[in-house]
Motif scaffolding. Structure first.
Motif, PDB file in Angstrom:
ATOM      1  N   UNK A 171      43.874 -25.423  78.460  1.00  0.00           N
ATOM      2  CA  UNK A 171      42.627 -25.597  79.209  1.00  0.00           C
ATOM      3  C   UNK A 171      42.574 -24.760  80.494  1.00  0.00           C
ATOM      4  N   UNK A 172      43.605 -23.967  80.749  1.00  0.00           N
ATOM      5  CA  UNK A 172      43.617 -23.153  81.962  1.00  0.00           C
ATOM      6  C   UNK A 172      42.439 -22.176  81.986  1.00  0.00           C
ATOM      7  N   UNK A 173      41.850 -21.953  83.156  1.00  0.00           N
ATOM      8  CA  UNK A 173      40.796 -20.939  83.242  1.00  0.00           C
ATOM      9  C   UNK A 173      41.375 -19.535  83.058  1.00  0.00           C
ATOM     10  N   UNK A 174      40.549 -18.626  82.606  1.00  0.00           N
ATOM     11  CA  UNK A 174      41.009 -17.242  82.455  1.00  0.00           C
ATOM     12  C   UNK A 174      41.482 -16.709  83.804  1.00  0.00           C
ATOM     13  N   UNK A 175      42.659 -16.093  83.767  1.00  0.00           N
ATOM     14  CA  UNK A 175      43.227 -15.559  85.008  1.00  0.00           C
ATOM     15  C   UNK A 175      43.865 -16.615  85.888  1.00  0.00           C
ATOM     16  N   UNK A 176      44.021 -17.841  85.372  1.00  0.00           N
ATOM     17  CA  UNK A 176      44.579 -18.938  86.159  1.00  0.00           C
ATOM     18  C   UNK A 176      46.085 -18.812  86.353  1.00  0.00           C
ATOM     19  N   UNK A 177      46.652 -19.827  87.041  1.00  0.00           N
ATOM     20  CA  UNK A 177      48.066 -19.798  87.396  1.00  0.00           C
ATOM     21  C   UNK A 177      48.791 -21.019  86.852  1.00  0.00           C
ATOM     22  N   UNK A 178      49.861 -20.768  86.113  1.00  0.00           N
ATOM     23  CA  UNK A 178      50.785 -21.801  85.658  1.00  0.00           C
ATOM     24  C   UNK A 178      52.008 -21.737  86.565  1.00  0.00           C
ATOM     25  N   UNK A 208      44.975 -16.096  77.126  1.00  0.00           N
ATOM     26  CA  UNK A 208      44.626 -15.978  78.542  1.00  0.00           C
ATOM     27  C   UNK A 208      45.465 -14.867  79.168  1.00  0.00           C
ATOM     28  N   UNK A 209      45.270 -13.625  78.723  1.00  0.00           N
ATOM     29  CA  UNK A 209      46.216 -12.548  79.047  1.00  0.00           C
ATOM     30  C   UNK A 209      46.276 -12.152  80.515  1.00  0.00           C
ATOM     31  N   UNK A 210      45.288 -12.543  81.317  1.00  0.00           N
ATOM     32  CA  UNK A 210      45.341 -12.202  82.746  1.00  0.00           C
ATOM     33  C   UNK A 210      45.928 -13.339  83.590  1.00  0.00           C
ATOM     34  N   UNK A 211      46.364 -14.410  82.939  1.00  0.00           N
ATOM     35  CA  UNK A 211      46.974 -15.526  83.670  1.00  0.00           C
ATOM     36  C   UNK A 211      48.324 -15.111  84.256  1.00  0.00           C
ATOM     37  N   UNK A 212      48.758 -15.869  85.254  1.00  0.00           N
ATOM     38  CA  UNK A 212      50.038 -15.618  85.914  1.00  0.00           C
ATOM     39  C   UNK A 212      50.923 -16.851  85.821  1.00  0.00           C
ATOM     40  N   UNK A 213      52.232 -16.611  85.843  1.00  0.00           N
ATOM     41  CA  UNK A 213      53.226 -17.687  85.826  1.00  0.00           C
ATOM     42  C   UNK A 213      54.125 -17.527  87.046  1.00  0.00           C
ATOM     43  N   UNK A 214      54.271 -18.623  87.810  1.00  0.00           N
ATOM     44  CA  UNK A 214      55.181 -18.651  88.954  1.00  0.00           C
ATOM     45  C   UNK A 214      56.301 -19.638  88.641  1.00  0.00           C
ATOM     46  N   UNK A 215      57.543 -19.231  88.833  1.00  0.00           N
ATOM     47  CA  UNK A 215      58.685 -20.128  88.669  1.00  0.00           C
ATOM     48  C   UNK A 215      59.389 -20.253  90.016  1.00  0.00           C
ATOM     49  N   UNK A 255      51.520 -30.729  95.933  1.00  0.00           N
ATOM     50  CA  UNK A 255      50.428 -31.651  96.256  1.00  0.00           C
ATOM     51  C   UNK A 255      49.656 -31.896  94.959  1.00  0.00           C
ATOM     52  N   UNK A 256      50.008 -32.964  94.236  1.00  0.00           N
ATOM     53  CA  UNK A 256      49.357 -33.203  92.940  1.00  0.00           C
ATOM     54  C   UNK A 256      47.852 -33.411  93.040  1.00  0.00           C
ATOM     55  N   UNK A 257      47.377 -34.056  94.099  1.00  0.00           N
ATOM     56  CA  UNK A 257      45.943 -34.329  94.216  1.00  0.00           C
ATOM     57  C   UNK A 257      45.140 -33.041  94.339  1.00  0.00           C
ATOM     58  N   UNK A 258      45.647 -32.096  95.108  1.00  0.00           N
ATOM     59  CA  UNK A 258      44.930 -30.839  95.339  1.00  0.00           C
ATOM     60  C   UNK A 258      45.439 -29.699  94.469  1.00  0.00           C
ATOM     61  N   UNK A 259      46.408 -30.002  93.586  1.00  0.00           N
ATOM     62  CA  UNK A 259      46.999 -29.003  92.689  1.00  0.00           C
ATOM     63  C   UNK A 259      47.450 -27.770  93.473  1.00  0.00           C
ATOM     64  N   UNK A 260      48.385 -28.019  94.374  1.00  0.00           N
ATOM     65  CA  UNK A 260      48.931 -26.939  95.203  1.00  0.00           C
ATOM     66  C   UNK A 260      50.448 -26.941  95.145  1.00  0.00           C
ATOM     67  N   UNK A 261      51.002 -25.743  95.232  1.00  0.00           N
ATOM     68  CA  UNK A 261      52.438 -25.523  95.272  1.00  0.00           C
ATOM     69  C   UNK A 261      52.767 -24.778  96.551  1.00  0.00           C
ATOM     70  N   UNK A 267      51.425 -21.741 100.721  1.00  0.00           N
ATOM     71  CA  UNK A 267      50.758 -22.610  99.753  1.00  0.00           C
ATOM     72  C   UNK A 267      49.896 -21.799  98.794  1.00  0.00           C
ATOM     73  N   UNK A 268      50.026 -22.142  97.496  1.00  0.00           N
ATOM     74  CA  UNK A 268      49.271 -21.455  96.450  1.00  0.00           C
ATOM     75  C   UNK A 268      48.556 -22.491  95.589  1.00  0.00           C
ATOM     76  N   UNK A 269      47.242 -22.353  95.376  1.00  0.00           N
ATOM     77  CA  UNK A 269      46.563 -23.233  94.419  1.00  0.00           C
ATOM     78  C   UNK A 269      46.981 -22.859  93.002  1.00  0.00           C
ATOM     79  N   UNK A 270      47.206 -23.875  92.164  1.00  0.00           N
ATOM     80  CA  UNK A 270      47.630 -23.633  90.791  1.00  0.00           C
ATOM     81  C   UNK A 270      46.751 -24.452  89.843  1.00  0.00           C
ATOM     82  N   UNK A 271      46.703 -24.026  88.598  1.00  0.00           N
ATOM     83  CA  UNK A 271      45.905 -24.733  87.599  1.00  0.00           C
ATOM     84  C   UNK A 271      46.740 -25.714  86.789  1.00  0.00           C
ATOM     85  N   UNK A 272      47.990 -25.360  86.547  1.00  0.00           N
ATOM     86  CA  UNK A 272      48.945 -26.242  85.873  1.00  0.00           C
ATOM     87  C   UNK A 272      50.247 -26.163  86.641  1.00  0.00           C
ATOM     88  N   UNK A 273      50.880 -27.322  86.858  1.00  0.00           N
ATOM     89  CA  UNK A 273      52.169 -27.330  87.558  1.00  0.00           C
ATOM     90  C   UNK A 273      53.138 -28.226  86.801  1.00  0.00           C
TER      91      UNK A 273
END
Length: 419
Positions: A171-178, A208-215, A255-261, A267-273
């Motif tokens: 369900x991630x938006x195109x270009x979103x961040x995991x 979603x080929x423009x999505x990014x992954x942060x570890x 921050x689970x409520x605001x979906x931030x890492x 601080x970075x907003x993320x779509x899935x964490x």
């Protein structure tokens, strides 16, 4: 009379070979196994099967279907359906006469040798085998606790959490961040988080080929690091940003409520964490008095608890030495334990402990890698004897063979556990 050293050794061997004296004079010796995963299901099956009904075996497991943590990443990557990693306990009862109870074990009394179940039943035992898997260390990731698992799933206990994480990825938006918050050592399945990154990248590359992954990783290195980094560069160039300890990966909050890492103050907003916290032995091991710190120390020769000779701890929950916390390890340990428990209760032959492990990981379609070793029991620990690991630059044909080998192993181990 003074006994010679030879006579003492002989007396000790005879005591080990003699059947366990049953505390209350009941007929069959009773074994209770808590936890129906790779360790517990295997131990229950082998004790019941090899004792040919001479030992009464009860397996306590709350779930009616076992979803394997191993291979759950392949479901995330679209290589498996959820049903492919789900297994029933029916054959253990029907074929081997194991009393399978689907309930929670909520207490262990080592003095009376009894297990209390949530439903109120009391299970007496002569030998108790604990294979409860993992729980999570409170406060390990600032901002996250178990109440946040539906917003930021861990998916490190397979089943509904795995399904939730896959749904979030799809369900991630195109270009979103995991984002993934990786765990510190030691933890279940050392290559697991990085295989998961690979499988998420595989899905995103297609959908979603423009999505990014942060570890965000608190460790300076991880299992099969060179192999994963090579594979990411080949299959998912520019998609995965691994941030290790030296670059702030050890200073993380969410921050689970605001979906931030937040990594090292940024601080970075993320779509899935996907938050994978620090781990510890399943809580029932602590209740049984088998833990020291986060894990349960065991004797390498038979997986018996160092705090109580009538309790054994298998798999992820145990602190045993050099073996990784993996399904293969738990299965290997369970067979050693089952042989020792059966010998203690019936006087059957006990063979010297031998342990093996292999961990396979899928990086992309038909690109499998592996690491493994053999181990021996020493007075101090389970000690590594020798090992092997896939190498960077291997041929596509060899990587395909490695993947096919992992598929064959999955069929073998699940049959070994549940057939």
């Amino acid at each position: 009379m003074t006994l010679s050293r030879r006579k003492l050794i002989g007396a000790g061997a005879a005591a080990l070979a003699a059947p366990h004296v049953l505390a209350d004079g009941h007929g069959k010796p009773r074994v209770v196994v808590i936890g129906g995963g790779a360790g517990g299901a295997t131990a229950a099956r082998y004790i019941a099967q090899d004792s040919k009904g001479a030992v009464d075996v009860t397996l306590v497991e709350p779930s009616r279907v076992y979803f394997s943590c191993f291979f759950s990443n392949l479901y995330l990557g679209g290589f498996k359906e959820i049903e492919d990693i789900g297994h029933s306990y029916g054959s253990l009862a029907a074929r081997h006469g194991i009393n399978v109870i689907h309930d929670w074990a909520i207490d262990v009394n080592p003095d009376t040798r009894a297990v209390t179940l949530a439903g109120g039943a009391m299970l007496p035992y002569d030998k108790l085998i604990l294979s409860p898997g993992i729980d999570y260390v409170d406060g390990a990731v600032p901002g996250w606790d178990i109440s946040a698992q539906n917003r930021m799933p861990h998916a490190y206990k397979a089943g509904s959490q795995t399904e939730l994480l896959r749904a979030q990825v799809m369900a991630m938006p195109q270009g979103g961040t995991f984002a993934m918050v990786a765990p510190p050592n030691p933890y279940r399945c050392p290559p697991g988080p990085y295989e998961r990154v690979s499988m998420v990248a595989h899905v995103l590359k297609s959908h979603n080929p423009t999505a990014k992954i942060i570890v965000a990783d608190p460790k300076p290195k991880f299992s099969k690091m060179a192999l994963f980094e090579e594979g990411w560069a080949v299959h998912y160039p520019g998609m995965i940003d691994w941030i290790g300890e030296d670059f702030g990966g050890g200073t993380v909050s969410v921050d689970p409520e605001n979906m931030e890492l937040t990594i090292d103050g940024e601080t970075t907003p993320v779509d899935v964490c996907n938050v994978i916290p620090a781990m510890k032995a399943g809580r029932i091991a602590e209740m049984a008095g088998a833990t020291e710190g986060n894990w349960a120390p065991v004797n390498a020769a038979d997986m018996s608890s160092k705090s109580n000779a009538d309790i054994y701890v298998l798999g992820d929950a145990s602190q045993q030495g050099d073996m990784p916390k993996s399904g293969f390890s738990a299965n290997s340990q369970a067979k050693v334990c089952a042989n020792a428990v059966r010998g203690a209760l019936t006087g059957s032959k006990v063979f010297p402990a031998r342990y093996t492990n292999t961990c396979w990981s899928l990086i992309a379609e038909n690109d499998g890698v592996k690491v493994g070793a053999t181990y021996e029991a020493t007075p101090e620990k389970i000690a590594r004897v020798d090992g092997f690991i896939s190498q960077p630059g291997e041929t596509a044909d060899l990587r395909r063979q490695t993947y096919e080998e992992s598929e064959a192993w999955y069929g073998s181990i699940t049959q070994d556990m549940f057939s």
